[in-house]
Design a protein around this motif. Structure first.
Motif, PDB file in Angstrom:
ATOM      1  N   GLU A  21       0.835  -1.208   0.000  1.00  0.00           N
ATOM      2  CA  GLU A  21       0.000   0.000   0.000  1.00  0.00           C
ATOM      3  C   GLU A  21       0.864   1.249   0.000  1.00  0.00           C
ATOM      4  O   GLU A  21       0.548   2.233  -0.687  1.00  0.00           O
ATOM      5  CB  GLU A  21      -0.912  -0.008   1.228  1.00  0.00           C
ATOM      6  CG  GLU A  21      -2.018  -1.041   1.180  1.00  0.00           C
ATOM      7  CD  GLU A  21      -2.749  -1.183   2.495  1.00  0.00           C
ATOM      8  OE1 GLU A  21      -3.893  -1.696   2.481  1.00  0.00           O
ATOM      9  OE2 GLU A  21      -2.183  -0.805   3.560  1.00  0.00           O
ATOM     10  N   MET A  22       1.958   1.224   0.738  1.00  0.00           N
ATOM     11  CA  MET A  22       2.832   2.389   0.800  1.00  0.00           C
ATOM     12  C   MET A  22       3.522   2.641  -0.537  1.00  0.00           C
ATOM     13  O   MET A  22       3.642   3.786  -0.991  1.00  0.00           O
ATOM     14  CB  MET A  22       3.880   2.205   1.890  1.00  0.00           C
ATOM     15  CG  MET A  22       4.736   3.440   2.104  1.00  0.00           C
ATOM     16  SD  MET A  22       6.241   3.092   3.004  1.00  0.00           S
ATOM     17  CE  MET A  22       7.095   2.060   1.836  1.00  0.00           C
ATOM     18  N   ARG A  23       3.978   1.584  -1.190  1.00  0.00           N
ATOM     19  CA  ARG A  23       4.615   1.775  -2.503  1.00  0.00           C
ATOM     20  C   ARG A  23       3.625   2.331  -3.522  1.00  0.00           C
ATOM     21  O   ARG A  23       3.973   3.204  -4.325  1.00  0.00           O
ATOM     22  CB  ARG A  23       5.200   0.454  -2.993  1.00  0.00           C
ATOM     23  CG  ARG A  23       6.377  -0.032  -2.161  1.00  0.00           C
ATOM     24  CD  ARG A  23       7.329  -0.893  -2.961  1.00  0.00           C
ATOM     25  NE  ARG A  23       6.677  -2.047  -3.537  1.00  0.00           N
ATOM     26  CZ  ARG A  23       7.201  -2.806  -4.491  1.00  0.00           C
ATOM     27  NH1 ARG A  23       8.385  -2.507  -5.001  1.00  0.00           N
ATOM     28  NH2 ARG A  23       6.562  -3.859  -4.961  1.00  0.00           N
ATOM     29  N   THR A  24       2.384   1.850  -3.481  1.00  0.00           N
ATOM     30  CA  THR A  24       1.347   2.385  -4.367  1.00  0.00           C
ATOM     31  C   THR A  24       1.078   3.844  -4.056  1.00  0.00           C
ATOM     32  O   THR A  24       0.913   4.679  -4.969  1.00  0.00           O
ATOM     33  CB  THR A  24       0.058   1.554  -4.238  1.00  0.00           C
ATOM     34  OG1 THR A  24       0.323   0.198  -4.609  1.00  0.00           O
ATOM     35  CG2 THR A  24      -1.052   2.109  -5.110  1.00  0.00           C
ATOM     36  N   TYR A  25       1.032   4.172  -2.778  1.00  0.00           N
ATOM     37  CA  TYR A  25       0.806   5.554  -2.323  1.00  0.00           C
ATOM     38  C   TYR A  25       1.894   6.486  -2.857  1.00  0.00           C
ATOM     39  O   TYR A  25       1.601   7.541  -3.439  1.00  0.00           O
ATOM     40  CB  TYR A  25       0.778   5.544  -0.796  1.00  0.00           C
ATOM     41  CG  TYR A  25       0.811   6.875  -0.096  1.00  0.00           C
ATOM     42  CD1 TYR A  25      -0.328   7.672   0.005  1.00  0.00           C
ATOM     43  CD2 TYR A  25       1.982   7.319   0.522  1.00  0.00           C
ATOM     44  CE1 TYR A  25      -0.294   8.878   0.698  1.00  0.00           C
ATOM     45  CE2 TYR A  25       2.026   8.517   1.216  1.00  0.00           C
ATOM     46  CZ  TYR A  25       0.884   9.296   1.292  1.00  0.00           C
ATOM     47  OH  TYR A  25       0.910  10.489   1.977  1.00  0.00           O
ATOM     48  N   LEU A  26       3.170   6.108  -2.705  1.00  0.00           N
ATOM     49  CA  LEU A  26       4.262   6.962  -3.158  1.00  0.00           C
ATOM     50  C   LEU A  26       4.273   7.113  -4.676  1.00  0.00           C
ATOM     51  O   LEU A  26       4.560   8.197  -5.196  1.00  0.00           O
ATOM     52  CB  LEU A  26       5.603   6.406  -2.679  1.00  0.00           C
ATOM     53  CG  LEU A  26       5.908   6.540  -1.191  1.00  0.00           C
ATOM     54  CD1 LEU A  26       7.220   5.834  -0.849  1.00  0.00           C
ATOM     55  CD2 LEU A  26       5.966   8.001  -0.759  1.00  0.00           C
ATOM     56  N   ARG A  27       3.950   6.040  -5.395  1.00  0.00           N
ATOM     57  CA  ARG A  27       3.915   6.130  -6.860  1.00  0.00           C
ATOM     58  C   ARG A  27       2.805   7.051  -7.340  1.00  0.00           C
ATOM     59  O   ARG A  27       2.928   7.723  -8.363  1.00  0.00           O
ATOM     60  CB  ARG A  27       3.743   4.738  -7.472  1.00  0.00           C
ATOM     61  CG  ARG A  27       4.970   3.853  -7.370  1.00  0.00           C
ATOM     62  CD  ARG A  27       4.867   2.648  -8.292  1.00  0.00           C
ATOM     63  NE  ARG A  27       3.756   1.782  -7.930  1.00  0.00           N
ATOM     64  CZ  ARG A  27       3.857   0.702  -7.161  1.00  0.00           C
ATOM     65  NH1 ARG A  27       5.030   0.354  -6.656  1.00  0.00           N
ATOM     66  NH2 ARG A  27       2.803  -0.046  -6.892  1.00  0.00           N
ATOM     67  N   GLY A  28       1.697   7.084  -6.608  1.00  0.00           N
ATOM     68  CA  GLY A  28       0.554   7.876  -7.051  1.00  0.00           C
ATOM     69  C   GLY A  28       0.638   9.346  -6.721  1.00  0.00           C
ATOM     70  O   GLY A  28       0.112  10.187  -7.455  1.00  0.00           O
ATOM     71  N   LEU A  29       1.282   9.699  -5.601  1.00  0.00           N
ATOM     72  CA  LEU A  29       1.317  11.096  -5.158  1.00  0.00           C
ATOM     73  C   LEU A  29       1.946  12.005  -6.205  1.00  0.00           C
ATOM     74  O   LEU A  29       2.996  11.696  -6.764  1.00  0.00           O
ATOM     75  CB  LEU A  29       2.135  11.225  -3.874  1.00  0.00           C
ATOM     76  CG  LEU A  29       1.538  10.722  -2.571  1.00  0.00           C
ATOM     77  CD1 LEU A  29       2.592  10.796  -1.465  1.00  0.00           C
ATOM     78  CD2 LEU A  29       0.299  11.515  -2.173  1.00  0.00           C
ATOM     79  N   ARG A  30       1.325  13.141  -6.425  1.00  0.00           N
ATOM     80  CA  ARG A  30       1.958  14.129  -7.306  1.00  0.00           C
ATOM     81  C   ARG A  30       3.177  14.739  -6.626  1.00  0.00           C
ATOM     82  O   ARG A  30       4.189  15.015  -7.289  1.00  0.00           O
ATOM     83  CB  ARG A  30       0.950  15.223  -7.675  1.00  0.00           C
ATOM     84  CG  ARG A  30       1.542  16.400  -8.471  1.00  0.00           C
ATOM     85  CD  ARG A  30       2.185  15.963  -9.800  1.00  0.00           C
ATOM     86  NE  ARG A  30       1.233  15.403 -10.728  1.00  0.00           N
ATOM     87  CZ  ARG A  30       0.469  16.110 -11.563  1.00  0.00           C
ATOM     88  NH1 ARG A  30       0.560  17.430 -11.587  1.00  0.00           N
ATOM     89  NH2 ARG A  30      -0.362  15.497 -12.380  1.00  0.00           N
ATOM     90  N   CYS A  31       3.122  14.943  -5.312  1.00  0.00           N
ATOM     91  CA  CYS A  31       4.276  15.525  -4.630  1.00  0.00           C
ATOM     92  C   CYS A  31       4.266  15.155  -3.149  1.00  0.00           C
ATOM     93  O   CYS A  31       3.251  14.714  -2.602  1.00  0.00           O
ATOM     94  CB  CYS A  31       4.345  17.040  -4.807  1.00  0.00           C
ATOM     95  SG  CYS A  31       2.843  17.928  -4.383  1.00  0.00           S
ATOM     96  N   TYR A  32       5.413  15.353  -2.528  1.00  0.00           N
ATOM     97  CA  TYR A  32       5.663  14.922  -1.156  1.00  0.00           C
ATOM     98  C   TYR A  32       6.287  16.094  -0.411  1.00  0.00           C
ATOM     99  O   TYR A  32       7.193  16.759  -0.931  1.00  0.00           O
ATOM    100  CB  TYR A  32       6.618  13.740  -1.194  1.00  0.00           C
ATOM    101  CG  TYR A  32       6.893  13.028   0.104  1.00  0.00           C
ATOM    102  CD1 TYR A  32       6.260  11.829   0.407  1.00  0.00           C
ATOM    103  CD2 TYR A  32       7.840  13.509   1.007  1.00  0.00           C
ATOM    104  CE1 TYR A  32       6.541  11.131   1.583  1.00  0.00           C
ATOM    105  CE2 TYR A  32       8.131  12.824   2.182  1.00  0.00           C
ATOM    106  CZ  TYR A  32       7.477  11.637   2.458  1.00  0.00           C
ATOM    107  OH  TYR A  32       7.759  10.956   3.628  1.00  0.00           O
ATOM    108  N   LEU A  33       5.836  16.354   0.809  1.00  0.00           N
ATOM    109  CA  LEU A  33       6.427  17.403   1.637  1.00  0.00           C
ATOM    110  C   LEU A  33       7.165  16.748   2.794  1.00  0.00           C
ATOM    111  O   LEU A  33       6.554  16.135   3.671  1.00  0.00           O
ATOM    112  CB  LEU A  33       5.355  18.351   2.170  1.00  0.00           C
ATOM    113  CG  LEU A  33       5.849  19.428   3.155  1.00  0.00           C
ATOM    114  CD1 LEU A  33       6.920  20.309   2.508  1.00  0.00           C
ATOM    115  CD2 LEU A  33       4.686  20.277   3.656  1.00  0.00           C
ATOM    116  N   TYR A  34       8.473  16.876   2.786  1.00  0.00           N
ATOM    117  CA  TYR A  34       9.308  16.320   3.844  1.00  0.00           C
ATOM    118  C   TYR A  34       9.499  17.365   4.933  1.00  0.00           C
ATOM    119  O   TYR A  34       9.954  18.478   4.657  1.00  0.00           O
ATOM    120  CB  TYR A  34      10.662  15.903   3.268  1.00  0.00           C
ATOM    121  CG  TYR A  34      11.637  15.397   4.299  1.00  0.00           C
ATOM    122  CD1 TYR A  34      11.365  14.227   5.000  1.00  0.00           C
ATOM    123  CD2 TYR A  34      12.819  16.078   4.573  1.00  0.00           C
ATOM    124  CE1 TYR A  34      12.263  13.743   5.953  1.00  0.00           C
ATOM    125  CE2 TYR A  34      13.717  15.599   5.512  1.00  0.00           C
ATOM    126  CZ  TYR A  34      13.428  14.437   6.199  1.00  0.00           C
ATOM    127  OH  TYR A  34      14.309  13.960   7.147  1.00  0.00           O
TER     128      TYR A  34
END
Length: 332
Positions: free
Chosen positions: A219-232
């Protein structure tokens, strides 16, 4: 090759290191989620059925694993030639130093050190303790126990990738951001995502607006692939986190909090994006971070360019081939 005892407090790092050290040809026994590599105790990472198991050693550490790590059973200690410890070094190294000092003992730092701990551990260096740092910035500590090598955490590029960016959201893999507050960058997150669709994930993320809760590995790998962007937003006291590596390695376009805005200060947070994209090391003003996130959400071509640059940067820093070679050289 060596018989290596691995002591971690984190099943994700345990998975990465157990696999890596085994692939280097070492015999590795880990007291943790992967004591039986084919049947891990949680679903954060996959099973490792090709990694040899040691049922006789596993029988010696049944029950309270934390207690067994703090006082290693004689049979486990007799088996081990090298002991690699990530965390709880007061208990797992210093607390039983008289029993383990004849082994090759390696403190593999994982971003959880502080000046008090450094001052305590430096007294063991003349007695044979070796230290492998996970970040070069750990040398910035006003008190340091020194180091024998800097080897970053490693990730297998083939395991991460395939970014799509079809979920027009801002994501983050948090560890109870609401509960830990600005130690996990809560205020920065709230300001930077104002007016944007935010979908944080991870334990207790469901308590945040748009949060979707803890995810399994797939689920996490699918989540990261789908996100347009990530805020660290950083996690005190770590210079960088596994979640950041995995987002960058996936190719999820990532905007980072800046060094001055981070709770621990400018000498600690690593500028992972230097030379690769937006604003070098990140944004000290969450309003500026929001502008960068908005650009990624609105411009798929720009997002794709950032994705490619960041994935390349991640492989340069954390690619498993590089990290394996460094460990092979260090372990001899």
């Amino acid at each position: 090759m060596s018989r290596i005892l691995l002591l971690t407090a984190h099943s994700i790092a345990e998975y990465d290191d157990l696999r890596m050290l085994s692939e280097l040809g070492h015999e590795v026994f880990s007291i943790g989620a992967y004591t039986d590599p084919a049947h891990p105790a949680d679903d954060k990472r996959p099973a490792l059925p090709y990694v040899p198991d040691y049922p006789d050693l596993a029988a010696l550490v049944e029950g309270d694993q934390m207690a067994h790590k703090a006082h290693l059973p004689d049979g486990v200690l007799d088996w081990a030639e090298v002991i690699i410890v990530h965390h709880f070094v007061y208990d797992w190294i210093a607390g039983q130093w008289g029993r383990i000092r004849g082994k090759r003992v390696i403190w593999r730092t994982c971003g959880q050190s502080n000046p008090d701990l450094e001052g305590f551990m430096r007294h063991l260096r003349p007695e044979g303790l070796q230290i492998v740092r996970y970040s070069p910035l750990e040398s910035k500590s006003p008190i340091t126990a020194g180091m024998d090598a800097v080897i970053r955490f490693g990730k297998e590029p083939s395991e991460w990738g395939g970014w799509l960016g079809d979920d027009l959201s801002v994501g983050n893999l948090t560890q109870d951001m609401l509960g830990r507050a600005d130690a996990c960058g809560l205020s920065f997150w709230e300001y930077a995502t104002t007016g944007l669709r935010a979908r944080p994930a991870g334990p207790a993320s469901e308590l945040l607006p748009g949060g979707i809760g803890a995810l399994s590995y797939e689920e996490m790998r699918t989540y990261l692939r789908g996100l347009r962007c990530y805020l660290y937003t950083g996690t005190v006291p770590a210079q960088y986190t596994l979640g950041l590596i995995e987002a960058m390695m996936t190719g999820t376009p990532t905007v980072s909090i800046g060094q001055r805005a981070w709770a621990r200060g400018t000498e600690w947070l690593e500028p992972m994006f230097e030379g690769s994209f937006i604003a070098g090391g990140g944004f000290d003003d969450p309003t500026h971070a929001r502008i960068a996130l908005t650009a990624l959400l609105n411009d798929p071509d720009y997002a794709l360019d950032v994705s490619r640059k960041q994935r390349k940067r991640a492989i340069q820093l954390f690619g498993m081939d590089k990290v394996k070679a460094e460990w092979a050289a260090f372990l001899g």
